[in-house]
Design a protein around this motif. Structure first.
Motif, short mmCIF file in Angstrom:
data_model
loop_
_atom_site.label_atom_id
_atom_site.label_comp_id
_atom_site.label_asym_id
_atom_site.label_seq_id
_atom_site.Cartn_x
_atom_site.Cartn_y
_atom_site.Cartn_z
N SER A 171 68.01 38.47 33.84
CA SER A 171 69.25 37.87 34.76
C SER A 171 70.61 37.83 34.03
N SER B 184 63.80 24.15 38.09
CA SER B 184 64.11 24.85 38.53
C SER B 184 63.98 26.19 38.41
N ARG B 185 64.34 26.50 37.57
CA ARG B 185 64.03 28.56 36.73
C ARG B 185 62.97 28.60 37.68
N SER C 142 63.71 29.58 40.36
CA SER C 142 64.35 30.59 40.52
C SER C 142 63.93 31.69 40.33
N GLN D 147 62.26 33.34 42.91
CA GLN D 147 63.33 34.32 44.37
C GLN D 147 63.43 34.87 43.87
N TRP D 148 63.52 35.37 43.02
CA TRP D 148 63.99 36.98 41.91
C TRP D 148 62.68 37.99 42.23
#
Length: 399
Positions: free
Chosen positions: A182, A380-381, A384, A387-388
């Motif tokens: 990240s 929410s992590r 993310s 999607q990554w």
């Protein structure tokens, strides 16, 4: 001219070893280096385990502060407290199985055998090199990722060593890789793809069936067909189950496939172990199931670690010591046997090689199930991270 002649003299005066340094940069040497460079890295993800009792405290601390693994109120305070409180008891358990976990030994052996076979059956993606990335014990994920980068791997297959997917196990490891990158750039020249679940692989089912058949033969013939096969898997908090974690159904699918291989020869049940804390967890628990069957007059059992691919604390202590030994001592006249984990079973190595080879030759770098969150996910992590992974995963060209 004088400077050039001086350099020539100095070169002649250098020892042969020093003069040979320049040879390493020759085209031939560079080609040899490139040839040794791993074309495909197989990144084997698992929880890991402390190799010595001195590592138990840090191991538990990492678990208790990982919100993907366990959610606690005021986790930054309560997590370290629980880890510290549990450390002496867990250290004692590790001392009773030889002073540390053998999971690293087994994973390294499996990885070496896997990549040796891959080199033979998939030369177009060779050479292959295994990498072990543990979530809570050395070698930690971040260190292994640095090793991958240093080796200059061209393509990395992230291969979860949990056959059945859970957000608390595989999910946590995938999220850890996402977190690592990240705040830094991905390594240049490296492509990625993932194998996130493989609990319905036919050869995996045959390995478990073979392990069970080996234990069945140890029972006297007059009771062999009555022995109850208890497929034991790590339990999960009901909160996670109700959120939609796929783990219970995927473990159940593996069980059904194994029983098909066995021709449904014996009675069986799926049971759960390793509950932690006071909250409700998936049941029946393995020891309670044995006690319940004993009340029904049953005496013969085989324990099968259906969600584990190698021996570690939950097989060597919980199953072997707490159930096969201590529970027998408590309940009396029982015959409990335990099927070994897949470990280095030749067919298991074949299974893993088939899975990786088929993946590399396939069309899907990351599966649609992995990219879909649980129905009631509020992390929410997790969103993310998925999607990554979707954005970076790409299969290598085999041309």
């Amino acid at each position: 001219m004088k400077a050039l002649s001086t350099l020539s003299v100095l070169r002649l005066q250098l020892p042969r070893q020093a003069r040979s340094i320049s040879a390493t940069s020759s085209p031939n040497a560079q080609a040899q280096t490139e040839q040794k460079r791993p074309k495909t890295g197989v990144l084997m993800l698992n929880m890991g385990g402390p190799q010595t009792t001195d590592e138990v405290g840090e191991y538990l601390l990492r678990i208790m502060t990982d919100r993907d693994m366990i959610q606690l109120p005021v986790q930054g305070t309560l997590g370290p407290y629980i880890a510290k409180r549990r450390t002496p008891d867990v250290m004692k358990k590790y001392s009773e199985i030889g002073g540390g976990s053998p999971i690293l030994k087994w994973t390294k052996l499996q990885g070496d055998l896997l990549c040796k076979r891959l080199d033979a059956v998939s030369p177009q993606t060779a050479p292959h090199k295994p990498y072990v990335a543990f979530r809570y014990a050395n070698p930690l994920t971040e260190k292994t990722l640095a090793e991958l980068e240093q080796d200059g791997v061209q393509h990395t297959v992230v291969f979860s060593q949990y056959p059945q997917y859970s957000c608390a196990t595989s999910g946590s490891s995938f999220n850890a890789i996402f977190t690592h990158y990240s705040n830094k750039s991905l390594p240049q020249g490296m492509s990625w793809s993932i194998i996130d679940r493989w609990g319905t692989n036919l050869k995996l089912a045959k390995v478990f069936a073979d392990r069970i058949e080996g234990e069945l033969k140890k029972f006297p013939e007059d009771v062999r067909d009555d022995a109850i096969i208890l497929f034991s898997a790590h339990s999960l908090p009901l909160k996670a189950v109700n959120r939609g974690d796929p783990y219970p159904s995927e473990v159940g699918a593996t069980v059904q496939l194994v029983m098909e291989q066995l021709g449904h020869c014996n009675p069986y049940s799926l049971v759960w172990q390793s509950k932690v804390g006071p909250l409700p967890w998936l049941a029946p628990f393995t020891d309670d199931a044995i006690k319940g069957y004993v009340k029904q007059g049953k005496k013969n059992f085989i324990l099968v670690p259906i969600a584990f691919v190698n021996e570690h604390i939950e097989t060597l202590h919980e199953l072997d010591i707490e159930y096969c030994h201590d529970l027998v001592k408590e309940l009396g006249d029982l015959n409990i046997k335990r099927a070994p984990a897949p470990n280095d079973h030749p067919l298991f190595i074949e299974a893993m090689a088939d899975i990786v080879k088929s993946h590399l030759e396939g069309k899907t770098a990351v599966g649609p199930k992995f990219l879909t969150r649980c129905p009631h996910c509020v992390n929410s992590r997790c969103h993310s991270s998925k999607q990554w992974w979707k954005s970076i995963c790409k299969l290598p060209s085999l041309q």
